[in-house]
Enzyme design. Structure first.
Site, PDB file in Angstrom:
ATOM      1  N   ASP A 117       0.851  -1.195   0.000  1.00  0.00           N
ATOM      2  CA  ASP A 117       0.000   0.000   0.000  1.00  0.00           C
ATOM      3  C   ASP A 117       0.886   1.245   0.000  1.00  0.00           C
ATOM      4  O   ASP A 117       1.975   1.228   0.574  1.00  0.00           O
ATOM      5  CB  ASP A 117      -0.904   0.005   1.242  1.00  0.00           C
ATOM      6  CG  ASP A 117      -2.233   0.689   0.985  1.00  0.00           C
ATOM      7  OD1 ASP A 117      -3.279   0.028   1.078  1.00  0.00           O
ATOM      8  OD2 ASP A 117      -2.225   1.912   0.665  1.00  0.00           O
ATOM      9  N   ASN A 118       0.417   2.301  -0.635  1.00  0.00           N
ATOM     10  CA  ASN A 118       1.180   3.564  -0.580  1.00  0.00           C
ATOM     11  C   ASN A 118       0.529   4.552   0.399  1.00  0.00           C
ATOM     12  O   ASN A 118       0.994   5.673   0.545  1.00  0.00           O
ATOM     13  CB  ASN A 118       1.315   4.193  -1.979  1.00  0.00           C
ATOM     14  CG  ASN A 118      -0.030   4.572  -2.565  1.00  0.00           C
ATOM     15  OD1 ASN A 118      -1.068   4.363  -1.952  1.00  0.00           O
ATOM     16  ND2 ASN A 118      -0.013   5.128  -3.760  1.00  0.00           N
ATOM     17  N   TYR A 172     -11.208   6.987 -13.593  1.00  0.00           N
ATOM     18  CA  TYR A 172     -11.481   5.741 -12.865  1.00  0.00           C
ATOM     19  C   TYR A 172     -12.082   4.698 -13.813  1.00  0.00           C
ATOM     20  O   TYR A 172     -11.552   3.596 -13.952  1.00  0.00           O
ATOM     21  CB  TYR A 172     -12.433   6.035 -11.714  1.00  0.00           C
ATOM     22  CG  TYR A 172     -12.665   4.858 -10.799  1.00  0.00           C
ATOM     23  CD1 TYR A 172     -11.607   4.273 -10.108  1.00  0.00           C
ATOM     24  CD2 TYR A 172     -13.940   4.331 -10.618  1.00  0.00           C
ATOM     25  CE1 TYR A 172     -11.825   3.188  -9.265  1.00  0.00           C
ATOM     26  CE2 TYR A 172     -14.163   3.253  -9.768  1.00  0.00           C
ATOM     27  CZ  TYR A 172     -13.101   2.678  -9.096  1.00  0.00           C
ATOM     28  OH  TYR A 172     -13.314   1.611  -8.267  1.00  0.00           O
ATOM     29  N   ALA A 232      -9.515  -6.284  -9.073  1.00  0.00           N
ATOM     30  CA  ALA A 232     -10.703  -5.657  -8.481  1.00  0.00           C
ATOM     31  C   ALA A 232     -11.202  -4.621  -9.483  1.00  0.00           C
ATOM     32  O   ALA A 232     -10.708  -3.503  -9.546  1.00  0.00           O
ATOM     33  CB  ALA A 232     -10.345  -4.997  -7.151  1.00  0.00           C
ATOM     34  N   GLY A 274       2.658  -8.505 -14.577  1.00  0.00           N
ATOM     35  CA  GLY A 274       4.049  -8.930 -14.801  1.00  0.00           C
ATOM     36  C   GLY A 274       4.527  -9.797 -13.648  1.00  0.00           C
ATOM     37  O   GLY A 274       5.168 -10.837 -13.845  1.00  0.00           O
ATOM     38  N   LYS A 334       2.782 -13.166 -13.745  1.00  0.00           N
ATOM     39  CA  LYS A 334       3.331 -13.985 -14.842  1.00  0.00           C
ATOM     40  C   LYS A 334       4.678 -14.582 -14.423  1.00  0.00           C
ATOM     41  O   LYS A 334       4.938 -15.772 -14.628  1.00  0.00           O
ATOM     42  CB  LYS A 334       3.496 -13.087 -16.073  1.00  0.00           C
ATOM     43  CG  LYS A 334       4.180 -13.732 -17.234  1.00  0.00           C
ATOM     44  CD  LYS A 334       4.260 -12.752 -18.409  1.00  0.00           C
ATOM     45  CE  LYS A 334       5.371 -13.161 -19.340  1.00  0.00           C
ATOM     46  NZ  LYS A 334       6.416 -12.147 -19.456  1.00  0.00           N
TER      47      LYS A 334
END
Ligand code: UDP
Length: 308
Positions: free
Chosen positions: A31-32, A145, A114, A102, A105
């Protein structure tokens, strides 16, 4: 399993971290903290199966060791925030999704996106089924958004096609409950906090627009069912009980026994007029239906905000 959840300190992410830990998994929460909050996961920090990484998923992320699921929730999901930070919203939806894909994968992990009911825009079909392509203004105020999530879905299916990635995409309709931010501007948290503080209830427009509200525990149950189900097309999760915004205001007033007045403010630009999920597919493929009635969920949410 070892699961990575971006936006793990946010409203939905924090509930998911807790539930997956309860089921005996290891969880890496990324989370930022733009809209997520350390408070939402502070009780998990002692758990040795829980790891918190402060990182903006718009930048690449490298993780040592195996990952079984990569779940991308990080987003400025409330209109108040995405209208204020459109570029950041586009970056977490598009670059963030690319980075998570990425990573999935590289690890051969199952990827979860989400997504949102906003992919349907201001819908011309009602209720909205997954087959509906939507009615989105690509340069409107909400496009940062809506289009980033539409782009995120496109990215996800391109990775499925080109790299045979195992993907899950859930379109989340309005959800509410504990751990919502008090000031995130959404209708449920606004109304409850306005009433608790004896302020006027702000209704945008005439309050005739509809939404349908799903309690967080129901949504989390649906997400986990989706992860283990053999179904990789987009799927709606939400509560199909539709309600006018003015009806919600009245319900909150009654539940808190308040005398707050209603104040009518201008309707925001491009505000969808009707929204209600068709959950036929969730019923069929996940055997899922929401169980918590609005009144019960609102009471729990009111208790949460009172305790804050
Ligand atoms: N709304 C309102 N008063 C508020 C906040 C929201 O009348 O204080 C309305 C808003 O215009 C929208 C609906 O409630 O029609 C749901 O808004 P929210 O921001 O929760 O999320 P949305 O479903 O629009 O993404």
């Amino acid at each position: 399993m070892r699961v990575l959840i971006t936006g793990g300190a946010g409203f939905i992410g924090s509930h998911l971290c807790r539930k997956l830990l309860e089921y005996g998994n290891s969880v890496i929460c990324v989370d930022n903290f733009i809209t997520g909050s350390k408070d939402n996961v502070s009780d998990l920090l002692e758990n040795k199966e829980f790891k918190l990484i402060e990182h903006d998923i718009a930048d690449e992320l490298y993780i040592d060791g195996q990952l079984d699921w990569v779940m991308h929730f990080a987003s400025l999901a409330s209109p108040r925030y995405y209208l204020k930070h459109p570029i950041h919203t586009l970056k977490s939806g598009l670059l963030g999704t690319h980075n998570c894909l990425g990573l999935a994968k590289e690890k051969r992990a199952k990827f979860f996106l989400a997504s949102t009911s906003e992919v349907y825009g201001d819908p011309l079909e009602h209720p909205q089924s997954e087959q509906y392509w939507g009615n989105v203004n690509s340069i409107g105020v909400r496009s940062c958004y809506d289009e980033s999530k539409r782009g995120a879905e496109a990215f996800t299916y391109a990775y499925k096609k080109m790299h045979d990635l195992d993907v899950r995409v859930v379109r989340i309709f309005n959800t509410y409950g504990p751990n919502m931010q008090k000031d995130d501007g959404r209708v449920v948290s606004n109304f409850i906090n306005q009433v608790l503080e004896g302020e006027d209830i702000t209704i945008y427009g005439k309050g005739e627009q509809t939404r349908s509200f799903c309690y967080i525990d129901d949504l989390i149950a649906g997400i986990i069912k989706m992860m283990v189900a053999d179904y990789s097309l987009p799927l709606n999760l939400g509560n199909p009980t539709e309600l006018k915004v003015i009806g919600l205001a009245q319900m909150v007033k009654v539940l808190i026994k308040s005398k707050s007045k209603i104040k009518f403010l201008p309707l925001p630009e491009d505000d969808p007029q009707r929204r209600c999920p068709d959950i036929t597919k969730a019923k069929k493929h996940l055997k899922w239906t929401p169980k918590v009635p609005l009144k019960k969920g609102l009471i729990r949410t009111i208790e949460y905000f009172k305790s804050k």
